[in-house]
Design an enzyme around this catalytic site. Structure first.
Site, PDB file in Angstrom:
ATOM      1  N   ASP A 131       0.958  -1.242   0.027  1.00  0.00           N
ATOM      2  CA  ASP A 131       0.017  -0.086  -0.010  1.00  0.00           C
ATOM      3  C   ASP A 131       0.797   1.215   0.088  1.00  0.00           C
ATOM      4  OD1 ASP A 131      -2.124   1.643   0.227  1.00  0.00           O
ATOM      5  OD2 ASP A 131      -1.712   1.817   2.398  1.00  0.00           O
ATOM      6  N   CYS A 188     -22.036  -4.711 -16.786  1.00  0.00           N
ATOM      7  CA  CYS A 188     -22.410  -4.278 -15.578  1.00  0.00           C
ATOM      8  C   CYS A 188     -21.829  -3.033 -15.069  1.00  0.00           C
ATOM      9  CB  CYS A 188     -21.907  -5.398 -14.558  1.00  0.00           C
ATOM     10  SG  CYS A 188     -22.386  -5.038 -12.729  1.00  0.00           S
ATOM     11  N   CYS A 191     -21.386  -0.844  -9.818  1.00  0.00           N
ATOM     12  CA  CYS A 191     -20.779   0.153  -8.756  1.00  0.00           C
ATOM     13  C   CYS A 191     -21.024   1.511  -9.161  1.00  0.00           C
ATOM     14  CB  CYS A 191     -19.253  -0.209  -8.821  1.00  0.00           C
ATOM     15  SG  CYS A 191     -18.743  -0.327 -10.381  1.00  0.00           S
ATOM     16  N   CYS A 211     -15.026  10.816  -3.127  1.00  0.00           N
ATOM     17  CA  CYS A 211     -15.310   9.329  -2.693  1.00  0.00           C
ATOM     18  C   CYS A 211     -15.360   9.457  -0.989  1.00  0.00           C
ATOM     19  CB  CYS A 211     -13.733   8.699  -3.076  1.00  0.00           C
ATOM     20  SG  CYS A 211     -13.745   7.157  -2.471  1.00  0.00           S
ATOM     21  N   CYS A 238     -15.289   3.136   2.900  1.00  0.00           N
ATOM     22  CA  CYS A 238     -16.670   3.019   2.544  1.00  0.00           C
ATOM     23  C   CYS A 238     -16.676   2.005   1.577  1.00  0.00           C
ATOM     24  CB  CYS A 238     -17.283   4.315   1.451  1.00  0.00           C
ATOM     25  SG  CYS A 238     -18.562   4.125   0.599  1.00  0.00           S
ATOM     26  N   CYS A 241     -19.149   0.492  -3.093  1.00  0.00           N
ATOM     27  CA  CYS A 241     -18.845  -0.010  -4.730  1.00  0.00           C
ATOM     28  C   CYS A 241     -18.465  -1.504  -4.828  1.00  0.00           C
ATOM     29  CB  CYS A 241     -17.944   0.766  -5.224  1.00  0.00           C
ATOM     30  SG  CYS A 241     -16.257   0.995  -4.695  1.00  0.00           S
ATOM     31  N   CYS A 245     -21.059  -5.367  -5.866  1.00  0.00           N
ATOM     32  CA  CYS A 245     -20.388  -6.071  -6.802  1.00  0.00           C
ATOM     33  C   CYS A 245     -20.830  -7.586  -7.092  1.00  0.00           C
ATOM     34  CB  CYS A 245     -18.616  -5.955  -6.850  1.00  0.00           C
ATOM     35  SG  CYS A 245     -18.084  -6.859  -8.212  1.00  0.00           S
TER      36      CYS A 245
HETATM   37  C1  B12 Z   1      -4.408   6.561  -3.545  1.00  0.00           C
HETATM   38  C2  B12 Z   1      -5.538   5.315  -2.900  1.00  0.00           C
HETATM   39  C3  B12 Z   1      -6.680   5.430  -2.677  1.00  0.00           C
HETATM   40  C4  B12 Z   1      -7.474   7.012  -2.812  1.00  0.00           C
HETATM   41  C5  B12 Z   1      -7.843   6.768  -4.466  1.00  0.00           C
HETATM   42  C6  B12 Z   1      -8.449   5.792  -5.119  1.00  0.00           C
HETATM   43  C7  B12 Z   1      -8.221   5.608  -6.347  1.00  0.00           C
HETATM   44  N1  B12 Z   1      -9.207   4.787  -7.135  1.00  0.00           N
HETATM   45  O1  B12 Z   1      -7.149   6.030  -7.132  1.00  0.00           O
HETATM   46  C8  B12 Z   1      -8.661   6.464  -1.920  1.00  0.00           C
HETATM   47  C9  B12 Z   1      -8.479   7.347  -0.695  1.00  0.00           C
HETATM   48  C10 B12 Z   1      -9.985   7.142  -2.467  1.00  0.00           C
HETATM   49  C11 B12 Z   1      -8.767   5.245  -1.679  1.00  0.00           C
HETATM   50  C12 B12 Z   1      -9.894   4.612  -1.485  1.00  0.00           C
HETATM   51  C13 B12 Z   1      -9.941   2.981  -1.431  1.00  0.00           C
HETATM   52  N2  B12 Z   1      -9.030   2.239  -1.453  1.00  0.00           N
HETATM   53 CO1  B12 Z   1      -7.050   2.898  -1.915  1.00  0.00          CO
HETATM   54  N3  B12 Z   1      -5.295   3.026  -2.539  1.00  0.00           N
HETATM   55  C14 B12 Z   1      -4.807   4.171  -3.051  1.00  0.00           C
HETATM   56  C15 B12 Z   1      -3.387   3.588  -3.133  1.00  0.00           C
HETATM   57  C16 B12 Z   1      -2.343   4.136  -2.174  1.00  0.00           C
HETATM   58  C17 B12 Z   1      -2.914   4.396  -4.889  1.00  0.00           C
HETATM   59  C18 B12 Z   1      -3.989   4.133  -5.886  1.00  0.00           C
HETATM   60  C19 B12 Z   1      -3.465   4.915  -7.070  1.00  0.00           C
HETATM   61  O2  B12 Z   1      -2.475   4.842  -7.382  1.00  0.00           O
HETATM   62  N4  B12 Z   1      -4.386   5.506  -7.519  1.00  0.00           N
HETATM   63  C20 B12 Z   1      -4.217   6.366  -8.735  1.00  0.00           C
HETATM   64  C21 B12 Z   1      -4.927   5.838 -10.011  1.00  0.00           C
HETATM   65  C22 B12 Z   1      -4.539   6.455 -11.210  1.00  0.00           C
HETATM   66  O3  B12 Z   1      -4.652   4.522 -10.025  1.00  0.00           O
HETATM   67  P1  B12 Z   1      -5.317   3.073  -9.715  1.00  0.00           P
HETATM   68  O4  B12 Z   1      -6.048   3.296  -8.574  1.00  0.00           O
HETATM   69  O5  B12 Z   1      -4.324   2.125  -9.696  1.00  0.00           O
HETATM   70  O6  B12 Z   1      -6.209   3.077 -10.920  1.00  0.00           O
HETATM   71  C23 B12 Z   1      -5.724   2.937 -12.291  1.00  0.00           C
HETATM   72  C24 B12 Z   1      -5.837   1.657 -13.018  1.00  0.00           C
HETATM   73  O7  B12 Z   1      -6.856   0.868 -12.521  1.00  0.00           O
HETATM   74  C25 B12 Z   1      -5.475   2.064 -14.383  1.00  0.00           C
HETATM   75  N5  B12 Z   1      -6.362   1.120 -15.218  1.00  0.00           N
HETATM   76  C26 B12 Z   1      -7.767   0.940 -15.708  1.00  0.00           C
HETATM   77  N6  B12 Z   1      -7.798   0.110 -16.469  1.00  0.00           N
HETATM   78  C27 B12 Z   1      -6.793  -0.664 -16.467  1.00  0.00           C
HETATM   79  C28 B12 Z   1      -6.531  -1.748 -17.339  1.00  0.00           C
HETATM   80  C29 B12 Z   1      -5.153  -2.498 -17.185  1.00  0.00           C
HETATM   81  C30 B12 Z   1      -4.905  -3.547 -18.185  1.00  0.00           C
HETATM   82  C31 B12 Z   1      -4.121  -1.721 -16.683  1.00  0.00           C
HETATM   83  C32 B12 Z   1      -2.648  -2.044 -16.411  1.00  0.00           C
HETATM   84  C33 B12 Z   1      -4.373  -0.343 -15.994  1.00  0.00           C
HETATM   85  C34 B12 Z   1      -5.630  -0.085 -16.205  1.00  0.00           C
HETATM   86  O8  B12 Z   1      -6.277   3.103 -14.792  1.00  0.00           O
HETATM   87  C35 B12 Z   1      -6.555   3.826 -13.173  1.00  0.00           C
HETATM   88  C36 B12 Z   1      -6.592   5.303 -13.225  1.00  0.00           C
HETATM   89  O9  B12 Z   1      -7.978   5.672 -14.026  1.00  0.00           O
HETATM   90  C37 B12 Z   1      -3.549   2.128  -3.433  1.00  0.00           C
HETATM   91  C38 B12 Z   1      -1.984   1.399  -2.977  1.00  0.00           C
HETATM   92  C39 B12 Z   1      -1.182   1.417  -4.100  1.00  0.00           C
HETATM   93  N7  B12 Z   1       0.091   1.553  -3.737  1.00  0.00           N
HETATM   94  O10 B12 Z   1      -1.386   1.209  -5.339  1.00  0.00           O
HETATM   95  C40 B12 Z   1      -4.455   1.765  -2.240  1.00  0.00           C
HETATM   96  C41 B12 Z   1      -5.466   0.720  -2.656  1.00  0.00           C
HETATM   97  C42 B12 Z   1      -6.005   0.871  -4.195  1.00  0.00           C
HETATM   98  N8  B12 Z   1      -6.702   0.752  -2.083  1.00  0.00           N
HETATM   99  C43 B12 Z   1      -7.283  -0.318  -1.750  1.00  0.00           C
HETATM  100  C44 B12 Z   1      -8.543  -0.080  -0.923  1.00  0.00           C
HETATM  101  C45 B12 Z   1      -9.085  -1.568  -0.390  1.00  0.00           C
HETATM  102  C46 B12 Z   1      -9.387   1.040  -0.985  1.00  0.00           C
HETATM  103  C47 B12 Z   1     -10.932   1.072  -0.641  1.00  0.00           C
HETATM  104  C48 B12 Z   1     -11.726  -0.103  -0.868  1.00  0.00           C
HETATM  105  C49 B12 Z   1     -10.837   1.243   0.842  1.00  0.00           C
HETATM  106  C50 B12 Z   1     -12.181   1.449   1.721  1.00  0.00           C
HETATM  107  N9  B12 Z   1     -13.319   0.319   1.549  1.00  0.00           N
HETATM  108  O11 B12 Z   1     -12.786   2.414   1.976  1.00  0.00           O
HETATM  109  C51 B12 Z   1     -11.254   2.242  -1.196  1.00  0.00           C
HETATM  110  C52 B12 Z   1     -11.999   2.013  -2.608  1.00  0.00           C
HETATM  111  C53 B12 Z   1     -12.314   3.173  -3.464  1.00  0.00           C
HETATM  112  C54 B12 Z   1     -12.174   2.919  -4.943  1.00  0.00           C
HETATM  113  N10 B12 Z   1     -13.280   2.820  -5.709  1.00  0.00           N
HETATM  114  O12 B12 Z   1     -11.020   3.299  -5.363  1.00  0.00           O
HETATM  115  C55 B12 Z   1      -6.770  -1.337  -2.009  1.00  0.00           C
HETATM  116  C56 B12 Z   1      -7.333  -2.000  -3.208  1.00  0.00           C
HETATM  117  C57 B12 Z   1      -7.299  -3.621  -3.216  1.00  0.00           C
HETATM  118  C58 B12 Z   1      -8.086  -4.289  -4.539  1.00  0.00           C
HETATM  119  N11 B12 Z   1      -8.550  -5.414  -4.469  1.00  0.00           N
HETATM  120  O13 B12 Z   1      -8.105  -3.605  -5.486  1.00  0.00           O
HETATM  121  C59 B12 Z   1      -5.043  -0.961  -2.485  1.00  0.00           C
HETATM  122  C60 B12 Z   1      -4.423  -1.519  -3.478  1.00  0.00           C
HETATM  123  C61 B12 Z   1      -4.251  -0.871  -1.258  1.00  0.00           C
HETATM  124  C62 B12 Z   1      -3.819  -2.286  -0.838  1.00  0.00           C
HETATM  125  N12 B12 Z   1      -2.314  -2.526  -0.789  1.00  0.00           N
HETATM  126  O14 B12 Z   1      -4.450  -3.319  -0.673  1.00  0.00           O
HETATM  127  N13 B12 Z   1      -7.546   4.690  -2.210  1.00  0.00           N
END
Ligand code: B12
Length: 311
Positions: A131, A188, A191, A211, A238, A241, A245
């Site tokens: 994380d 679907c 969410c 969020c 929260c 979402c 699912c």
């Molecule tokens: C910042 C962060 C948050 C922020 C921003 C969330 C967000 N969606 O970015 C906030 C505080 C809102 C948050 C909330 C939550 N988080 Co959070 N968060 C993080 C963190 C530290 C970074 C995420 C990040 O880089 N965001 C920036 C965006 C740009 O990147 P991304 O989320 O990875 O999404 C990108 C990819 O999905 C990509 N993408 C889309 N399609 C595809 C397809 C392919 C093939 C590829 C390669 C990429 C790709 O595009 C997206 C950008 O638009 C990670 C840990 C980490 N080091 O990664 C945990 C993490 C994502 N969080 C986690 C969790 C559990 C949550 C919550 C469920 C907690 C809760 N119950 O309240 C919520 C869920 C909200 C949600 N729907 O996202 C877990 C998710 C586990 C999982 N099964 O996915 C993580 C991985 C922490 C962990 N180590 O377990 N989080």
């Protein structure tokens, strides 16, 4: 059989022995060639999480974190347990925060896995994190075939849904990569349609400003009234979402006792929370994920939930 493939199987076997529910491998190069992270930051979707912007270049390329990196090992650890009975006037806490802090729980098995990888070839180096490291864990999970990225942006698996933590070990060891995951959401949109604050602005893209998870955990200031009034009784994180699912029908109970719900933590009484002093807050929640919101955040959230309940 090639040597890297032989090692990959050994790493996965060791990961299973250490309790991880899934393990996949990807080649360590640029993870975000389409610059999704850059676009997300440019749109201000990180809200006040300045650390996301400050580390964006490293997040997009593991070789900047660990020079010479060749592989990224991605781990998933299931934390699911059924909801405890809710008390009268209980606040809701996201399921991931019902037990002991997962950063602490996963530290030891992750370190052991890294030590195992280092023992496979001389001079192998590793960087392991859960994380908080500058690693795009979800994108790596998708690339390593650990799970597909859902429209809620969470990583989902057909066998256990999305109630799992992700962790990674970046290593200089070359390991046979797995095939990337493919979409399992189909048409679907449950969410997106169910998010109380319309925070999922496009499939896979979350605006943190909207969020509830961000507002209740990361926001150190005031929550805008327009969002606070939609918090319902969420006091930490929260799960809407994920609750909606369809893949989460396949959730299975965690095998990690440290993740099981502690009643005072998983469904805390709103009036008790709002009245906590700083030392009481520390005594009650030390070593749990709730510490992240700090005393002021938890009291603020409890008061918002009380207002939403009509107090
Ligand atoms: C910042 C962060 C948050 C922020 C921003 C969330 C967000 N969606 O970015 C906030 C505080 C809102 C948050 C909330 C939550 N988080 Co959070 N968060 C993080 C963190 C530290 C970074 C995420 C990040 O880089 N965001 C920036 C965006 C740009 O990147 P991304 O989320 O990875 O999404 C990108 C990819 O999905 C990509 N993408 C889309 N399609 C595809 C397809 C392919 C093939 C590829 C390669 C990429 C790709 O595009 C997206 C950008 O638009 C990670 C840990 C980490 N080091 O990664 C945990 C993490 C994502 N969080 C986690 C969790 C559990 C949550 C919550 C469920 C907690 C809760 N119950 O309240 C919520 C869920 C909200 C949600 N729907 O996202 C877990 C998710 C586990 C999982 N099964 O996915 C993580 C991985 C922490 C962990 N180590 O377990 N989080």
């Amino acid at each position: 059989m090639t040597v890297p493939n032989f090692h990959a199987e050994a790493v996965k076997r060791r990961a299973r022995e250490l309790g991880f529910d899934a393990c996949g491998i990807a080649a360590a190069d640029q993870i975000d060639p389409e610059d999704r992270l850059g676009t997300w930051l440019a749109r201000g979707f990180h809200a006040a999480m300045k650390w996301m912007a400050a580390t964006s270049e490293i997040r997009q390329d593991p070789r900047k974190k660990l020079p010479g990196a060749r592989s990224v090992v991605v781990l998933a650890r299931n934390y699911y347990s059924p909801s405890p009975a809710a008390n009268e006037r209980a606040g809701r806490v996201a399921r991931y925060a019902w037990g002991r802090d997962y950063h602490r729980v996963l530290r030891k098995p992750l370190r052991e896995l890294a030590a195992f990888i280092e023992s496979l070839e001389p001079e192998t180096r590793c960087y392991a994190s859960v994380d908080s490291g500058p690693v795009m864990e979800r994108s790596w999970a998708a690339r390593a075939g650990v799970g597909a990225i859902g429209k809620n942006s969470l990583v989902l698996r057909r066998d256990i849904g999305s109630w799992f933590f992700l962790a990674t070990v970046i290593t200089t060891l070359e390991l046979e990569p797995d095939a990337p995951a493919t979409d399992i959401c189909g048409t679907c949109t449950l969410c997106i349609d169910s998010c109380p604050t319309a925070a999922i602005v496009e499939p896979g893209v979350v605006d943190s400003n909207r969020c509830i998870s961000y507002q209740t955990i990361e926001n150190r200031g005031e929550v805008p009234d327009s969002i606070a009034s939609l918090h319902d009784n969420w006091v930490f994180g929260c799960d809407v979402c994920q609750d909606v699912c369809p893949w989460n029908r396949f959730a299975r109970e965690t095998t990690e006792p440290d993740f099981l719900p502690r009643p005072d933590q998983a469904s805390p009484n709103l009036d008790d929370l709002a009245a906590l002093s700083e030392p009481q807050f520390r005594a009650r929640f030390s070593g749990t994920p709730l510490m992240r919101a700090k005393h002021a955040g938890i009291v603020r959230n409890a008061n918002i939930a009380r207002e939403n309940a009509g107090d």
